[in-house]
Enzyme design. Structure first.
Site, mmCIF file in Angstrom:
data_model
loop_
_atom_site.group_PDB
_atom_site.id
_atom_site.type_symbol
_atom_site.label_atom_id
_atom_site.label_comp_id
_atom_site.label_asym_id
_atom_site.label_seq_id
_atom_site.Cartn_x
_atom_site.Cartn_y
_atom_site.Cartn_z
ATOM 1 N N TYR A 146 37.622 -26.093 47.119
ATOM 2 C CA TYR A 146 36.650 -26.945 47.818
ATOM 3 C C TYR A 146 37.420 -28.075 48.470
ATOM 4 C CZ TYR A 146 32.652 -30.121 48.447
ATOM 5 O OH TYR A 146 31.688 -30.958 48.959
ATOM 6 N N ASP A 241 45.604 -30.321 49.358
ATOM 7 C CA ASP A 241 44.437 -31.155 49.082
ATOM 8 C C ASP A 241 44.620 -31.684 47.658
ATOM 9 O OD1 ASP A 241 42.037 -32.189 48.271
ATOM 10 O OD2 ASP A 241 40.812 -30.630 49.181
ATOM 11 N N LYS A 269 39.341 -40.287 46.009
ATOM 12 C CA LYS A 269 38.766 -41.387 45.237
ATOM 13 C C LYS A 269 39.685 -42.110 44.231
ATOM 14 C CE LYS A 269 36.627 -37.193 43.601
ATOM 15 N NZ LYS A 269 35.477 -36.341 43.741
#
Ligand code: HOZ
Length: 431
Positions: A146, A241, A269
Protein backbone atom coordinates in the site's frame (compact mmCIF):
# COMPACT_ATOMS: atom_id res chain seq x y z
CA UNK A 1 -13.69 -3.33 31.66
CA UNK A 2 -16.98 -1.97 30.38
CA UNK A 3 -18.12 -4.35 27.65
CA UNK A 4 -20.83 -2.04 26.39
CA UNK A 5 -19.13 1.08 25.14
CA UNK A 6 -22.06 3.41 25.42
CA UNK A 7 -20.27 6.66 24.69
CA UNK A 8 -18.25 5.23 21.77
CA UNK A 9 -21.42 3.71 20.28
CA UNK A 10 -23.29 7.00 20.59
CA UNK A 11 -20.43 8.94 19.04
CA UNK A 12 -20.18 6.40 16.22
CA UNK A 13 -23.88 6.83 15.40
CA UNK A 14 -23.53 10.61 15.55
CA UNK A 15 -20.43 10.47 13.34
CA UNK A 16 -22.13 8.30 10.74
CA UNK A 17 -24.68 11.04 10.11
CA UNK A 18 -22.01 13.54 9.10
CA UNK A 19 -18.86 11.60 8.11
CA UNK A 20 -18.87 8.74 5.56
CA UNK A 21 -18.99 5.56 7.62
CA UNK A 22 -18.48 7.67 10.74
CA UNK A 23 -14.70 7.66 10.30
CA UNK A 24 -12.07 9.66 8.47
CA UNK A 25 -10.11 6.58 7.35
CA UNK A 26 -11.84 3.27 6.59
CA UNK A 27 -9.84 0.68 8.57
CA UNK A 28 -10.47 2.38 11.88
CA UNK A 29 -14.22 1.69 11.55
CA UNK A 30 -13.37 -1.82 12.86
CA UNK A 31 -15.91 -3.32 10.46
CA UNK A 32 -13.52 -6.08 9.41
CA UNK A 33 -13.20 -7.29 13.00
CA UNK A 34 -16.94 -7.30 13.51
CA UNK A 35 -17.28 -4.47 15.95
CA UNK A 36 -17.40 -0.70 16.30
CA UNK A 37 -14.52 1.71 16.77
CA UNK A 38 -13.36 3.02 20.08
CA UNK A 39 -13.53 6.78 20.30
CA UNK A 40 -10.36 7.99 21.92
CA UNK A 41 -10.26 10.77 24.45
CA UNK A 42 -6.57 10.89 25.26
CA UNK A 43 -3.38 8.88 25.24
CA UNK A 44 -0.17 8.74 27.25
CA UNK A 45 2.88 6.50 26.98
CA UNK A 46 1.77 2.99 26.09
CA UNK A 47 -1.88 3.64 26.86
CA UNK A 48 -4.96 5.08 25.22
CA UNK A 49 -8.15 6.05 27.02
CA UNK A 50 -11.57 5.80 25.39
CA UNK A 51 -14.65 7.96 25.69
CA UNK A 52 -16.22 5.47 28.13
CA UNK A 53 -13.36 5.78 30.59
CA UNK A 54 -11.58 2.51 29.68
CA UNK A 55 -7.81 2.19 29.44
CA UNK A 56 -6.03 0.09 26.82
CA UNK A 57 -2.45 -0.95 26.18
CA UNK A 58 -1.98 0.36 22.67
CA UNK A 59 -0.14 -1.60 19.96
CA UNK A 60 -1.32 0.55 17.05
CA UNK A 61 0.60 3.69 17.98
CA UNK A 62 -1.32 5.77 15.44
CA UNK A 63 -0.36 3.15 12.83
CA UNK A 64 3.33 3.37 13.50
CA UNK A 65 4.67 6.85 14.11
CA UNK A 66 4.54 6.83 17.90
CA UNK A 67 7.78 4.99 18.40
CA UNK A 68 8.35 6.92 21.66
CA UNK A 69 4.80 6.27 22.84
CA UNK A 70 1.96 8.76 23.16
CA UNK A 71 2.43 12.34 24.31
CA UNK A 72 6.15 12.03 24.96
CA UNK A 73 7.01 15.05 27.17
CA UNK A 74 9.74 16.33 24.83
CA UNK A 75 7.47 16.12 21.80
CA UNK A 76 4.60 17.81 23.63
CA UNK A 77 6.89 20.61 24.80
CA UNK A 78 8.30 21.12 21.30
CA UNK A 79 4.80 21.33 19.81
CA UNK A 80 3.53 23.66 22.54
CA UNK A 81 6.46 26.00 22.10
CA UNK A 82 6.09 25.95 18.33
CA UNK A 83 2.33 26.58 18.53
CA UNK A 84 2.92 29.63 20.70
CA UNK A 85 5.03 31.05 17.86
CA UNK A 86 2.26 30.46 15.29
CA UNK A 87 0.73 27.36 13.74
CA UNK A 88 1.48 27.91 10.04
CA UNK A 89 3.24 30.56 7.99
CA UNK A 90 3.28 29.12 4.47
CA UNK A 91 6.84 30.47 4.35
CA UNK A 92 10.27 28.91 4.94
CA UNK A 93 11.61 28.30 8.46
CA UNK A 94 14.91 27.28 9.99
CA UNK A 95 13.30 24.28 11.64
CA UNK A 96 12.38 22.66 8.30
CA UNK A 97 16.03 22.95 7.23
CA UNK A 98 17.07 21.32 10.50
CA UNK A 99 14.63 18.48 9.95
CA UNK A 100 15.85 18.02 6.35
CA UNK A 101 19.47 18.00 7.56
CA UNK A 102 18.63 15.45 10.21
CA UNK A 103 16.83 13.17 7.72
CA UNK A 104 19.75 13.41 5.27
CA UNK A 105 22.26 12.56 7.99
CA UNK A 106 20.29 9.43 8.94
CA UNK A 107 18.90 8.00 5.69
CA UNK A 108 21.76 6.73 3.50
CA UNK A 109 20.34 7.43 0.02
CA UNK A 110 18.86 10.89 0.63
CA UNK A 111 20.92 13.90 -0.40
CA UNK A 112 17.99 16.28 -0.77
CA UNK A 113 14.51 15.98 0.65
CA UNK A 114 11.16 17.70 0.12
CA UNK A 115 8.73 17.80 3.04
CA UNK A 116 5.04 17.20 2.31
CA UNK A 117 2.00 16.55 4.49
CA UNK A 118 1.41 12.80 4.29
CA UNK A 119 2.84 9.53 3.04
CA UNK A 120 0.27 9.53 0.23
CA UNK A 121 1.56 12.88 -0.97
CA UNK A 122 5.13 11.61 -0.78
CA UNK A 123 4.49 8.53 -2.95
CA UNK A 124 2.38 10.43 -5.49
CA UNK A 125 5.08 13.06 -5.84
CA UNK A 126 7.90 10.50 -6.02
CA UNK A 127 6.19 8.69 -8.89
CA UNK A 128 5.61 11.95 -10.77
CA UNK A 129 9.28 12.75 -10.32
CA UNK A 130 10.33 9.27 -11.51
CA UNK A 131 8.18 9.63 -14.63
CA UNK A 132 9.65 13.03 -15.34
CA UNK A 133 13.22 11.86 -14.76
CA UNK A 134 12.94 8.77 -16.98
CA UNK A 135 10.37 10.02 -19.49
CA UNK A 136 8.52 6.70 -19.09
CA UNK A 137 4.87 6.04 -18.21
CA UNK A 138 4.65 2.73 -16.28
CA UNK A 139 5.15 1.97 -12.63
CA UNK A 140 5.53 -1.43 -11.04
CA UNK A 141 4.28 -2.21 -7.55
CA UNK A 142 3.63 -5.39 -5.57
CA UNK A 143 0.38 -7.11 -4.58
CA UNK A 144 -0.62 -6.23 -1.03
CA UNK A 145 1.73 -3.26 -0.80
CA UNK A 146 0.00 0.00 0.00
CA UNK A 147 1.44 3.32 -1.03
CA UNK A 148 -1.36 5.63 0.05
CA UNK A 149 -4.53 6.36 -1.83
CA UNK A 150 -3.20 8.01 -4.98
CA UNK A 151 -5.02 6.77 -8.11
CA UNK A 152 -1.99 4.88 -9.43
CA UNK A 153 -1.58 2.83 -6.26
CA UNK A 154 -5.08 1.46 -5.65
CA UNK A 155 -4.40 -1.69 -7.62
CA UNK A 156 -4.14 -4.91 -5.61
CA UNK A 157 -3.28 -2.65 -2.71
CA UNK A 158 -2.98 -3.59 0.95
CA UNK A 159 -4.25 -1.88 4.10
CA UNK A 160 -7.87 -0.65 3.79
CA UNK A 161 -8.26 -2.02 0.27
CA UNK A 162 -7.26 -5.49 1.48
CA UNK A 163 -9.29 -5.10 4.67
CA UNK A 164 -12.44 -4.27 2.71
CA UNK A 165 -11.66 -7.06 0.21
CA UNK A 166 -11.95 -4.85 -2.87
CA UNK A 167 -9.66 -5.29 -5.90
CA UNK A 168 -9.30 -1.60 -6.62
CA UNK A 169 -11.37 1.51 -6.36
CA UNK A 170 -14.15 2.86 -8.55
CA UNK A 171 -13.17 6.33 -9.65
CA UNK A 172 -9.74 5.28 -10.86
CA UNK A 173 -9.98 5.45 -14.68
CA UNK A 174 -8.86 2.33 -16.52
CA UNK A 175 -6.38 4.49 -18.45
CA UNK A 176 -4.61 5.34 -15.18
CA UNK A 177 -4.87 1.84 -13.70
CA UNK A 178 -3.33 0.38 -16.86
CA UNK A 179 -0.14 2.31 -16.20
CA UNK A 180 0.41 0.38 -12.95
CA UNK A 181 1.66 -3.19 -13.02
CA UNK A 182 1.34 -5.24 -9.84
CA UNK A 183 3.31 -8.44 -9.21
CA UNK A 184 3.54 -10.85 -6.27
CA UNK A 185 5.81 -9.60 -3.47
CA UNK A 186 9.08 -11.53 -3.15
CA UNK A 187 8.80 -12.99 -6.68
CA UNK A 188 11.91 -11.80 -8.45
CA UNK A 189 11.43 -14.18 -11.36
CA UNK A 190 8.14 -12.45 -12.28
CA UNK A 191 9.87 -9.08 -12.11
CA UNK A 192 12.60 -10.33 -14.46
CA UNK A 193 10.05 -11.71 -16.94
CA UNK A 194 8.02 -8.50 -16.88
CA UNK A 195 11.07 -6.34 -17.41
CA UNK A 196 12.08 -8.41 -20.44
CA UNK A 197 8.93 -7.23 -22.21
CA UNK A 198 8.20 -3.77 -20.80
CA UNK A 199 11.29 -2.82 -18.78
CA UNK A 200 12.20 0.05 -21.12
CA UNK A 201 8.79 1.64 -20.37
CA UNK A 202 8.92 1.34 -16.56
CA UNK A 203 9.71 4.63 -14.82
CA UNK A 204 9.86 3.18 -11.33
CA UNK A 205 9.55 0.11 -9.19
CA UNK A 206 7.93 1.16 -5.91
CA UNK A 207 8.12 -1.22 -2.99
CA UNK A 208 7.68 -1.34 0.75
CA UNK A 209 11.12 -2.82 1.55
CA UNK A 210 9.36 -4.61 4.37
CA UNK A 211 5.66 -4.81 3.58
CA UNK A 212 3.62 -3.37 6.42
CA UNK A 213 0.18 -3.03 4.91
CA UNK A 214 -0.80 -6.66 4.29
CA UNK A 215 0.43 -7.37 7.74
CA UNK A 216 4.19 -7.36 8.03
CA UNK A 217 5.89 -9.44 5.32
CA UNK A 218 9.67 -9.56 5.21
CA UNK A 219 11.61 -9.51 1.95
CA UNK A 220 13.19 -12.90 1.23
CA UNK A 221 16.99 -12.79 0.96
CA UNK A 222 17.95 -11.47 -2.46
CA UNK A 223 14.59 -9.85 -3.29
CA UNK A 224 15.56 -6.22 -2.63
CA UNK A 225 19.06 -6.81 -4.03
CA UNK A 226 17.47 -8.28 -7.16
CA UNK A 227 15.16 -5.30 -7.57
CA UNK A 228 18.15 -3.00 -7.27
CA UNK A 229 20.07 -4.94 -9.96
CA UNK A 230 17.16 -5.12 -12.40
CA UNK A 231 16.28 -1.44 -12.02
CA UNK A 232 19.90 -0.44 -12.61
CA UNK A 233 20.03 -2.67 -15.68
CA UNK A 234 16.91 -1.05 -17.19
CA UNK A 235 17.62 2.48 -15.92
CA UNK A 236 14.39 2.41 -13.96
CA UNK A 237 14.21 4.21 -10.62
CA UNK A 238 13.82 2.17 -7.45
CA UNK A 239 11.53 3.84 -4.91
CA UNK A 240 11.49 2.60 -1.34
CA UNK A 241 8.25 3.43 0.42
CA UNK A 242 9.60 3.72 3.95
CA UNK A 243 6.52 5.43 5.37
CA UNK A 244 6.33 2.63 7.94
CA UNK A 245 9.90 1.28 8.03
CA UNK A 246 11.68 4.65 8.03
CA UNK A 247 13.20 5.38 11.46
CA UNK A 248 11.32 2.26 12.66
CA UNK A 249 13.43 -0.75 11.68
CA UNK A 250 16.67 1.24 12.04
CA UNK A 251 17.59 4.91 12.24
CA UNK A 252 18.29 4.80 8.51
CA UNK A 253 15.23 2.65 7.81
CA UNK A 254 15.10 -0.59 5.84
CA UNK A 255 17.70 0.69 3.40
CA UNK A 256 20.22 0.85 6.23
CA UNK A 257 19.18 -2.51 7.60
CA UNK A 258 19.35 -4.28 4.22
CA UNK A 259 22.15 -2.13 2.82
CA UNK A 260 20.33 -1.25 -0.41
CA UNK A 261 20.40 2.23 -1.86
CA UNK A 262 17.14 3.15 -3.57
CA UNK A 263 16.93 6.13 -5.95
CA UNK A 264 14.03 7.71 -4.09
CA UNK A 265 12.70 7.22 -0.57
CA UNK A 266 9.25 8.13 0.78
CA UNK A 267 8.87 8.84 4.47
CA UNK A 268 5.76 9.49 6.54
CA UNK A 269 4.22 10.22 9.87
CA UNK A 270 7.14 9.09 12.06
CA UNK A 271 9.21 12.13 11.02
CA UNK A 272 6.49 14.35 12.47
CA UNK A 273 6.03 12.50 15.72
CA UNK A 274 2.47 11.71 14.65
CA UNK A 275 1.68 15.13 13.25
CA UNK A 276 0.67 15.26 9.58
CA UNK A 277 3.89 15.08 7.61
CA UNK A 278 5.63 13.12 4.87
CA UNK A 279 8.75 13.50 2.77
CA UNK A 280 10.43 12.21 -0.33
CA UNK A 281 14.09 12.41 -1.12
CA UNK A 282 16.95 11.08 -3.17
CA UNK A 283 20.06 12.14 -5.01
CA UNK A 284 20.70 15.80 -5.75
CA UNK A 285 20.51 15.03 -9.46
CA UNK A 286 17.00 13.57 -9.33
CA UNK A 287 15.66 15.99 -6.72
CA UNK A 288 16.88 18.98 -8.74
CA UNK A 289 13.98 18.37 -11.13
CA UNK A 290 11.50 19.55 -8.52
CA UNK A 291 10.07 23.06 -8.78
CA UNK A 292 11.31 25.72 -8.32
CA UNK A 293 14.74 24.19 -9.01
CA UNK A 294 13.30 22.24 -11.94
CA UNK A 295 10.01 21.82 -13.82
CA UNK A 296 8.26 19.02 -11.84
CA UNK A 297 5.48 20.70 -9.91
CA UNK A 298 4.55 19.82 -6.34
CA UNK A 299 3.45 22.24 -3.61
CA UNK A 300 1.53 22.63 -0.35
CA UNK A 301 0.67 25.36 2.15
CA UNK A 302 1.17 23.03 5.10
CA UNK A 303 4.39 21.46 3.79
CA UNK A 304 7.14 21.94 6.37
CA UNK A 305 4.53 23.02 8.91
CA UNK A 306 6.25 24.41 12.03
CA UNK A 307 4.39 22.18 14.51
CA UNK A 308 5.20 19.04 12.52
CA UNK A 309 8.85 19.95 12.07
CA UNK A 310 9.23 20.77 15.78
CA UNK A 311 7.69 17.43 16.76
CA UNK A 312 9.72 15.59 14.15
CA UNK A 313 12.99 17.10 15.32
CA UNK A 314 12.25 16.16 18.92
CA UNK A 315 11.53 12.55 17.89
CA UNK A 316 14.55 12.17 15.63
CA UNK A 317 16.87 13.64 18.27
CA UNK A 318 15.77 10.97 20.73
CA UNK A 319 15.96 8.21 18.14
CA UNK A 320 19.52 9.25 17.31
CA UNK A 321 20.66 8.44 20.86
CA UNK A 322 22.74 5.31 21.32
CA UNK A 323 20.99 2.08 22.23
CA UNK A 324 17.42 3.03 21.23
CA UNK A 325 17.01 0.41 18.51
CA UNK A 326 18.61 -2.25 20.71
CA UNK A 327 15.99 -1.51 23.37
CA UNK A 328 13.18 -1.78 20.84
CA UNK A 329 14.61 -5.03 19.50
CA UNK A 330 14.84 -6.53 22.98
CA UNK A 331 11.25 -5.60 23.86
CA UNK A 332 9.80 -6.87 20.59
CA UNK A 333 11.97 -10.01 20.54
CA UNK A 334 10.73 -10.95 23.99
CA UNK A 335 7.09 -10.16 23.18
CA UNK A 336 6.82 -11.98 19.86
CA UNK A 337 8.91 -14.91 21.07
CA UNK A 338 6.71 -15.45 24.10
CA UNK A 339 3.50 -14.97 22.10
CA UNK A 340 4.54 -17.74 19.72
CA UNK A 341 5.34 -20.05 22.65
CA UNK A 342 1.94 -19.42 24.20
CA UNK A 343 0.10 -20.13 20.94
CA UNK A 344 2.19 -23.27 20.37
CA UNK A 345 1.46 -24.60 23.85
CA UNK A 346 -2.26 -24.26 23.09
CA UNK A 347 -1.88 -25.73 19.61
CA UNK A 348 -3.31 -22.67 17.91
CA UNK A 349 -2.50 -22.35 14.19
CA UNK A 350 -0.48 -19.20 14.60
CA UNK A 351 2.61 -17.55 13.28
CA UNK A 352 4.19 -14.13 13.49
CA UNK A 353 6.40 -11.99 11.31
CA UNK A 354 8.67 -9.35 12.77
CA UNK A 355 11.49 -6.99 12.09
CA UNK A 356 12.67 -4.77 14.94
CA UNK A 357 9.67 -3.32 16.74
CA UNK A 358 7.06 -4.01 14.06
CA UNK A 359 5.40 -7.32 13.35
CA UNK A 360 2.14 -9.09 12.65
CA UNK A 361 0.09 -11.96 13.98
CA UNK A 362 -1.33 -14.50 11.52
CA UNK A 363 -3.69 -17.29 12.45
CA UNK A 364 -2.08 -19.68 10.02
CA UNK A 365 0.51 -22.44 9.78
CA UNK A 366 1.77 -21.11 6.45
CA UNK A 367 5.09 -19.49 5.93
CA UNK A 368 4.14 -15.84 5.24
CA UNK A 369 5.91 -14.51 2.16
CA UNK A 370 3.38 -12.66 -0.02
CA UNK A 371 -0.22 -11.52 -0.33
CA UNK A 372 -1.36 -15.00 -1.32
CA UNK A 373 0.00 -16.64 1.84
CA UNK A 374 -1.28 -13.73 3.94
CA UNK A 375 -4.78 -14.37 2.61
CA UNK A 376 -4.65 -17.98 3.77
CA UNK A 377 -4.57 -16.85 7.40
CA UNK A 378 -7.93 -16.80 9.17
CA UNK A 379 -9.40 -13.32 9.33
CA UNK A 380 -12.32 -14.71 11.35
CA UNK A 381 -10.02 -15.90 14.15
CA UNK A 382 -8.10 -12.62 14.02
CA UNK A 383 -11.41 -10.77 14.42
CA UNK A 384 -12.34 -12.83 17.46
CA UNK A 385 -8.85 -12.40 18.89
CA UNK A 386 -9.07 -8.63 18.34
CA UNK A 387 -12.44 -8.34 20.09
CA UNK A 388 -11.44 -10.51 23.03
CA UNK A 389 -8.16 -8.66 23.49
CA UNK A 390 -9.89 -5.29 23.29
CA UNK A 391 -12.51 -6.25 25.82
CA UNK A 392 -9.60 -7.09 28.18
CA UNK A 393 -7.80 -3.79 27.66
CA UNK A 394 -5.41 -4.50 24.78
CA UNK A 395 -5.82 -2.44 21.62
CA UNK A 396 -4.59 -4.05 18.37
CA UNK A 397 -5.03 -2.99 14.75
CA UNK A 398 -8.66 -3.53 13.76
CA UNK A 399 -7.61 -5.46 10.65
CA UNK A 400 -5.65 -8.65 10.00
CA UNK A 401 -3.76 -6.75 7.28
CA UNK A 402 -1.96 -4.22 9.45
CA UNK A 403 1.05 -4.20 11.75
CA UNK A 404 1.53 -4.33 15.51
CA UNK A 405 3.96 -1.73 16.83
CA UNK A 406 5.96 -1.76 20.04
CA UNK A 407 7.17 1.56 21.33
CA UNK A 408 9.81 2.63 23.80
CA UNK A 409 6.96 3.40 26.19
CA UNK A 410 5.94 -0.26 26.47
CA UNK A 411 7.40 -1.46 29.76
CA UNK A 412 8.28 -5.05 30.59
CA UNK A 413 5.24 -5.04 32.84
CA UNK A 414 3.00 -3.86 29.95
CA UNK A 415 4.31 -6.60 27.71
CA UNK A 416 3.87 -9.29 30.35
CA UNK A 417 0.35 -8.10 31.11
CA UNK A 418 -0.48 -8.25 27.40
CA UNK A 419 0.95 -11.76 27.13
CA UNK A 420 -1.15 -12.92 30.07
CA UNK A 421 -4.25 -11.53 28.36
CA UNK A 422 -3.24 -13.16 25.06
CA UNK A 423 -2.80 -16.49 26.81
CA UNK A 424 -6.29 -16.26 28.25
CA UNK A 425 -7.70 -15.31 24.85
CA UNK A 426 -5.80 -18.11 23.08
CA UNK A 427 -7.51 -20.44 25.55
CA UNK A 428 -10.92 -19.10 24.55
CA UNK A 429 -10.19 -19.48 20.83
CA UNK A 430 -10.01 -23.23 21.38
CA UNK A 431 -13.48 -23.32 22.87
N1 HOZ B 1 -4.34 2.55 6.25
C1 HOZ B 1 -3.76 3.09 7.40
C2 HOZ B 1 -2.77 2.19 8.04
N2 HOZ B 1 -1.93 1.43 7.21
C3 HOZ B 1 -4.83 3.43 8.39
C4 HOZ B 1 -4.78 4.82 8.74
C5 HOZ B 1 -5.86 5.27 9.74
O1 HOZ B 1 -6.95 4.75 9.73
O2 HOZ B 1 -5.57 6.17 10.49
Amino acid sequence: MNDFLERSETLFKRGQAVIPGGVNSPVRAAKAVGTHPLFIRRAEGSRIFDADGNTYLDYVGSWGPLILGHAHPRVVKAVQEAAARGTSYGAPTESEIELAERIISCVPSIEKVRLVTSGTEATMSAVRLARAFTGRPLILKFDGCYHGHGDSFLIKAGSGIATLGIPGSPGVPQEIASLTLSLPYNDLEKVRETFKTVGHRVAAVIVEPVAGNMGVVLPVPGFLEGLRDITIQYQTLLIFDEVITGFRVALGGAQERFQIRPDLTCLGKIIGGGLPVGAYGGSKKIMSLIAPEGPVYQAGTLSGNPLATAAGLAVLEILSQKGIYEQLEAKAGFFFGRLNELARSREIPFTTTRIGSMGSLFFSREDIRDYETVQKASIEIYAQFYREMRSRGVYLAPSAFEALFISLAHSQEDLEKTLAVADEVFGRLRE
